[in-house]
Design a protein around this motif. Structure first.
Motif, PDB file in Angstrom:
ATOM      1  N   TRP A  74       0.839  -1.187   0.000  1.00  0.00           N
ATOM      2  CA  TRP A  74       0.000   0.000   0.000  1.00  0.00           C
ATOM      3  C   TRP A  74       0.879   1.245   0.000  1.00  0.00           C
ATOM      4  N   LYS A  82      -3.353   0.873  -3.370  1.00  0.00           N
ATOM      5  CA  LYS A  82      -2.891  -0.493  -3.150  1.00  0.00           C
ATOM      6  C   LYS A  82      -2.308  -1.018  -4.464  1.00  0.00           C
ATOM      7  N   THR A 123      -9.550  -5.209   3.126  1.00  0.00           N
ATOM      8  CA  THR A 123      -8.261  -5.026   2.452  1.00  0.00           C
ATOM      9  C   THR A 123      -8.012  -6.074   1.373  1.00  0.00           C
TER      10      THR A 123
END
Length: 253
Positions: A74, A82, A123
């Motif tokens: 990231w 990302k 994520t």
């Protein structure tokens, strides 16, 4: 160049200890992050680099801060990105500093030292322009980093804090505990290690960290030296050091 010679030029006291085997690495960085056998960094102009073999090679893009960890790679330059399939995918939010060292969750601080985290479930599958549910954590920190046994941060006054009860799906945790000492930056490793740098450029390691005592017991100054260091990161037995002038050093510890 062996780092013993380099450090004689930087500050003689650094070279007096033979406790660590250190080597200067070609290149120049202002920030570095190492995890899971990968190393990333950015230089003073925002260029991004990753270690390939023994050489730092440039990665397309421009960032102020880059991180690698269980949640992937990231980056932040006030915007958040990302690395997905070799391409930086912008996501929602705004951070100046970001850390992916936790168990697949991400944390960071924005331009006014507000603190945020992103649960692990958010994520994993990130697409371009994804709107992500960042969670605001009470308090103010200029640097926030998570590792195997918890999350550590420092504020604008260099005071050190530990966040209790942080989990991948409850990344906000429960409460802050102030820890003795003062540091200008701090990095918690995926192996549970914690290292930091003081405003004077000294490197410290937190000792006594266990599952039952995640805050540890004492700070140990590495090599008992002042190296004019700016940034550190630890992974797989190597301590990566960036000095104020951008010089990169790796030490086997």
């Amino acid at each position: 160049m062996r780092v013993s010679n380099f450090l004689l030029l930087l500050l003689p006291v650094f070279a007096r200890s033979s406790a660590l085997d250190c080597t200067e690495v070609p290149g120049s960085l202002k920030q570095i992050d190492a995890s899971n056998g990968q190393v990333f960094g950015v230089n003073s102009t925002g260029s991004i680099f990753t270690l390939y073999g023994n050489t730092f090679v440039e990665v397309p893009g421009s960032l102020k801060h880059v991180t690698v960890g269980p949640a992937g790679v990231w980056g932040a330059n006030n915007n958040i990105y990302k690395l997905v399939g070799g391409t930086w995918q912008q996501v929602s939010g705004a951070l100046k500093q970001i850390d992916a060292g936790g168990d697949q969750f991400v944390v960071g601080a924005n331009a006014i030292d507000d603190i945020y985290c992103l649960h692990s479930s958010s994520t994993i599958s990130v697409k371009e322009q994804s709107s992500l549910p960042w969670v605001n954590i009470a308090g103010k920190l200029k640097y926030y980093s998570c590792g195997l046994r918890g999350c550590w941060g420092v504020n604008s006054g260099d005071y050190i804090y530990f966040r209790h009860s942080v989990t991948p799906e409850s990344c906000a945790g429960s409460r802050w505990e102030q820890i003795d000492g003062r540091l200008s930056m701090i990095e918690a490793g995926t192996d549970g290690s914690v290292y930091g740098v003081s405003s004077a450029g000294e490197i410290f390691r937190r000792d006594g960290i266990t599952n039952s005592n995640p805050v540890g017991t004492t700070w140990t100054q590495i090599l008992d030296h002042i190296c004019k260091c700016k940034h550190v990161s630890y992974d797989l037995g190597l301590l990566w050091i960036v000095s104020n002038d951008g010089t990169i050093v790796k030490c086997r510890v």
